[in-house]
Write a protein that holds these residues in place. Sequence first.
Motif, PDB file in Angstrom:
ATOM      1  N   PHE A  35       0.821  -1.187  -0.082  1.00 49.30           N
ATOM      2  CA  PHE A  35       0.162   0.103  -0.100  1.00 49.30           C
ATOM      3  C   PHE A  35       1.083   1.386   0.240  1.00 49.30           C
ATOM      4  CE2 PHE A  35       0.950  -0.802   4.535  1.00 49.30           C
ATOM      5  CZ  PHE A  35       0.969   0.497   4.962  1.00 49.30           C
ATOM      6  N   GLN A  36       0.314   2.277  -0.337  1.00 47.80           N
ATOM      7  CA  GLN A  36       0.977   3.519  -0.283  1.00 47.80           C
ATOM      8  C   GLN A  36       0.007   4.832   0.008  1.00 47.80           C
ATOM      9  OE1 GLN A  36       4.015   4.828  -3.427  1.00 47.80           O
ATOM     10  NE2 GLN A  36       2.350   6.256  -4.017  1.00 47.80           N
ATOM     11  N   THR A  37       0.133   5.629   1.059  1.00 50.33           N
ATOM     12  CA  THR A  37      -0.972   6.617   1.523  1.00 50.33           C
ATOM     13  C   THR A  37      -0.063   7.719   2.256  1.00 50.33           C
ATOM     14  OG1 THR A  37      -2.900   6.666   2.648  1.00 50.33           O
ATOM     15  CG2 THR A  37      -1.338   5.517   3.850  1.00 50.33           C
TER      16      THR A  37
ATOM     17  N   ASP B 144       3.809   7.981   4.628  1.00 46.12           N
ATOM     18  CA  ASP B 144       4.836   9.079   4.128  1.00 46.12           C
ATOM     19  C   ASP B 144       4.731   9.107   2.566  1.00 46.12           C
ATOM     20  OD1 ASP B 144       5.854   6.652   3.421  1.00 46.12           O
ATOM     21  OD2 ASP B 144       7.735   6.861   4.624  1.00 46.12           O
ATOM     22  N   GLY B 145       3.970   8.512   2.075  1.00 44.62           N
ATOM     23  CA  GLY B 145       3.563   8.494   0.754  1.00 44.62           C
ATOM     24  C   GLY B 145       4.673   7.421  -0.337  1.00 44.62           C
ATOM     25  N   ASN B 146       5.346   6.671   0.386  1.00 44.55           N
ATOM     26  CA  ASN B 146       6.097   5.708  -0.142  1.00 44.55           C
ATOM     27  C   ASN B 146       5.574   4.080   0.031  1.00 44.55           C
ATOM     28  OD1 ASN B 146       8.665   7.034  -0.935  1.00 44.55           O
ATOM     29  ND2 ASN B 146       8.835   7.480   1.385  1.00 44.55           N
ATOM     30  N   PRO B 147       5.958   3.437  -0.829  1.00 45.11           N
ATOM     31  CA  PRO B 147       5.192   2.082  -0.728  1.00 45.11           C
ATOM     32  C   PRO B 147       5.461   1.504   0.414  1.00 45.11           C
ATOM     33  CG  PRO B 147       6.183   2.471  -2.915  1.00 45.11           C
ATOM     34  CD  PRO B 147       6.751   3.489  -1.801  1.00 45.11           C
ATOM     35  N   HIS B 148       4.900   0.368   0.941  1.00 42.81           N
ATOM     36  CA  HIS B 148       5.081  -0.375   2.266  1.00 42.81           C
ATOM     37  C   HIS B 148       4.268  -1.812   2.085  1.00 42.81           C
ATOM     38  CE1 HIS B 148       6.777   3.024   4.561  1.00 42.81           C
ATOM     39  NE2 HIS B 148       5.792   3.428   4.174  1.00 42.81           N
ATOM     40  N   GLN B 149       5.023  -2.736   2.760  1.00 43.17           N
ATOM     41  CA  GLN B 149       4.532  -4.137   2.761  1.00 43.17           C
ATOM     42  C   GLN B 149       3.999  -4.468   3.957  1.00 43.17           C
ATOM     43  OE1 GLN B 149       7.428  -6.902   3.138  1.00 43.17           O
ATOM     44  NE2 GLN B 149       6.810  -8.453   1.516  1.00 43.17           N
ATOM     45  N   VAL B 150       2.934  -5.040   4.122  1.00 40.75           N
ATOM     46  CA  VAL B 150       2.624  -5.706   5.338  1.00 40.75           C
ATOM     47  C   VAL B 150       2.033  -7.182   5.189  1.00 40.75           C
ATOM     48  CG1 VAL B 150       0.421  -5.693   7.213  1.00 40.75           C
ATOM     49  CG2 VAL B 150       1.607  -3.560   6.551  1.00 40.75           C
TER      50      VAL B 150
ATOM     51  N   PHE C  29      -9.996   2.980   2.587  1.00 40.57           N
ATOM     52  CA  PHE C  29      -8.637   3.064   2.527  1.00 40.57           C
ATOM     53  C   PHE C  29      -8.834   4.116   1.376  1.00 40.57           C
ATOM     54  CE2 PHE C  29      -4.562   2.472   0.217  1.00 40.57           C
ATOM     55  CZ  PHE C  29      -3.721   2.571   1.306  1.00 40.57           C
ATOM     56  N   SER C  30      -7.714   5.239   1.434  1.00 39.09           N
ATOM     57  CA  SER C  30      -7.398   6.198   0.647  1.00 39.09           C
ATOM     58  C   SER C  30      -5.802   6.171   0.288  1.00 39.09           C
ATOM     59  CB  SER C  30      -7.689   7.506   1.029  1.00 39.09           C
ATOM     60  OG  SER C  30      -7.184   8.451   0.350  1.00 39.09           O
ATOM     61  N   GLY C  31      -5.691   5.470  -1.136  1.00 37.70           N
ATOM     62  CA  GLY C  31      -4.352   5.644  -1.398  1.00 37.70           C
ATOM     63  C   GLY C  31      -4.207   4.489  -2.576  1.00 37.70           C
ATOM     64  N   SER C  32      -2.802   3.982  -2.826  1.00 36.34           N
ATOM     65  CA  SER C  32      -2.620   3.090  -3.802  1.00 36.34           C
ATOM     66  C   SER C  32      -2.664   1.533  -3.278  1.00 36.34           C
ATOM     67  CB  SER C  32      -1.408   3.466  -4.450  1.00 36.34           C
ATOM     68  OG  SER C  32      -1.301   4.426  -5.168  1.00 36.34           O
TER      69      SER C  32
END
Length: 290
Positions: free
Chosen positions: A125-127, A186-192, A261-264
Motif C-alpha cells: 500500500f501507499q498513502t 509517508d507517501g512511499n510504498p510499504h509491505q505488510v 482506504f485512501s491511496g494505492s
Amino acid sequence: GNTRVGGRPSPWPGAAAQDGGQGSSPAASLPVTRRGATPYKSSVLRDTPTAYCRLDENSGTTAVDDSGNSNSGTYRAAGVALNQPGLLFGDPNGGITTDGSTGFFSAPTETELQGDSTRSVEIWFQTTSSTQQPLFDSGAYNVSAGGLQIGLVQPSGVGNGFANPAGVLVDFTNIGVFVPASNLTDGNPHQVVITLSGTTVSLYIDGVLTSGYDLNNNGQWVASSQPFALSATPNTTGNPIWVGQSRAQVGQGHNTGVDFFSGSLDEVALYSSAVASARVQDHWAKAANA
C-alpha cells in the motif's frame, strides 16, 4: 547502494526516512503494462499462494488471480482507479488507487481464512492519509475471535484505553496484535505481511519483525516481542474478503477513522501456510528488482 528506512534496507532509491519525509516512490515514472514474469512475482509464486491479485488490470471489474487457482476478485465500479502506477520499484505492472469513500475490491471467502486455519496475508500500500483506515477485512468483527481485520491506526486509535502510537493493528475480535510504525503514511510504498499458525502470529512491516503489543485475557495491551502468542485461538467467520474497506472502523471501539482506504494498493496475496521469515524478506528484497 539503496537507502535505508528506519534502519531497514529499502528497495527504492531516495525513499523517505522513518521521520515521515516524502522521498521518491516508484510510482513517479514507471509505465503501466499488463502482467509478466518478474523476480517479485516468481518469489511470491514460490510460496504457493492460494490467491495472488497483482491489481494490474487496464479495464473491467475483475481482479485476476495469478496463483492459478481462479480465485479472482471484483473491483467496485465506483471509487477505484485502474491502470495506476504499481508499488514495486522496476516492475512494469500497475496497481490501483481507491478514493477513501467508496472504492475497494472484494473476493469470495477462502478456506485458509476460516476457523483456526493456518494462513498468511500479504498486501502492499501507499498513502499520505493519517486517518485511521483499513487495508484488509474478512470474518465478522462482532463475533468474538471471529474477525480478521488489518488496518493502519492513528495515535490512541487502537482503543480500550491504550495510548498507542501510529502503526498496524491486526484484530481478530477480542484478540489482536499491534506493531508501532511512524512512517506508514509517508507517501512511499510499504509491505505488510501477517502469518497465523494456531495462536502464533507474526506481523511484518517492510520485511521486518519488530516488537509490539498483544491483547491479553484481561483486555489489556501488553508489550511483547515477536512472534506474538495470542490469548486464544482465532475462529474466523467465513465472510467475503474486502481489500480497502472494512465492515467496521478499525480499532476495538470501531468508532475511529473511516471504513475505506485512501491511496494505492498492489500485490495482494493469500497463503494457506505461515510464510517463513526468510521468504517474507525475500519478497521484500525482490521488490528492489521486481
